[in-house]
Write an enzyme that holds these catalytic residues in place. Sequence first.
Site, short mmCIF file in Angstrom:
data_model
loop_
_atom_site.label_atom_id
_atom_site.label_comp_id
_atom_site.label_asym_id
_atom_site.label_seq_id
_atom_site.Cartn_x
_atom_site.Cartn_y
_atom_site.Cartn_z
N ASP A 90 -118.38 52.14 -14.65
CA ASP A 90 -117.41 51.60 -13.20
C ASP A 90 -116.29 52.88 -13.81
OD1 ASP A 90 -116.49 50.43 -11.26
OD2 ASP A 90 -113.81 49.28 -12.04
N HIS A 124 -105.89 49.45 -7.81
CA HIS A 124 -105.60 49.03 -9.40
C HIS A 124 -104.65 49.55 -10.26
CE1 HIS A 124 -105.59 53.12 -8.89
NE2 HIS A 124 -106.27 53.07 -8.35
N HIS A 179 -108.21 45.29 -10.30
CA HIS A 179 -109.06 45.97 -11.10
C HIS A 179 -108.92 47.16 -12.09
CE1 HIS A 179 -112.50 45.39 -7.37
NE2 HIS A 179 -111.27 45.09 -6.51
N GLU A 206 -112.83 54.50 -11.63
CA GLU A 206 -111.41 53.94 -10.51
C GLU A 206 -110.77 55.11 -10.30
OE1 GLU A 206 -110.18 51.06 -9.38
OE2 GLU A 206 -111.30 49.69 -11.14
#
Length: 247
Positions: free
Chosen positions: A14, A64, A161, A16
């Site tokens: 993943d 985030h 997140h 950001e």
Amino acid sequence: MADERASSRIVVLDTETTGMPVTDGHRVLEIGCVEVVGRRLTGRNFHIYLQPDRESDEGAIAVHGITSEFLRDKPRFADVADEFYEYIQGATLVIHNAAFDVGFLNNEFALLGQADRADLSQYCTIVDSLGLARARHPGQRNNLDALCKRYGIDLSERTLHGALLDAELLADVYLAMTGGQTSLSLAGNADDGDGGQAQGSPVRRLSASRAPGRVILATEAELQAHMAHLERIAKAAGAPALWPQEA
């Protein structure tokens, strides 16, 4: 893109970013990866915050919570590109909404002039867990939060997140969604020191004096429903289910 079975090593990934889309000059500011081998989490993860050399959109920060001040002393992608490439090379990458993360990572390699690395699909197998979830659960919400709730995965630590946390959650979701066991170790673990049973988790055994359970046979309707379910499994897997096959 190679078949997922071609690689026994899975990396759940993943990122950001400073915002979106990548074509507006947005950059990666965090990468989180979780390694899975033999359908077990190995603990050999990859996690890095990056200095993106630009401000994040307010909307991205709201998601985030990563500020420019926090990233001020972090390495740039150029500083970790070799290490990251070596980590993911040859692996099956499981990514939720893969086009987004892959597009950003390809762009980071391209900005360094590394054309041979600027297409992850050339040296990794890409599995989009969002597409997989939509096939498994058509017509339902299939974002990470919804999938965690559907599969009973604890979300209590996720207030914002984060690439590594989201990769860890997605690893649990992926193993559950593809029929894996995520919490019980059957193969043993050298660190357990007790033949695979983790310390602090004693084996629970049923009492020998308990009354025997009743045997309830399936009805004809239940048997038909069961066979229909096996046919759906065979169709999804592209191969006959093992249960109804005669020895």
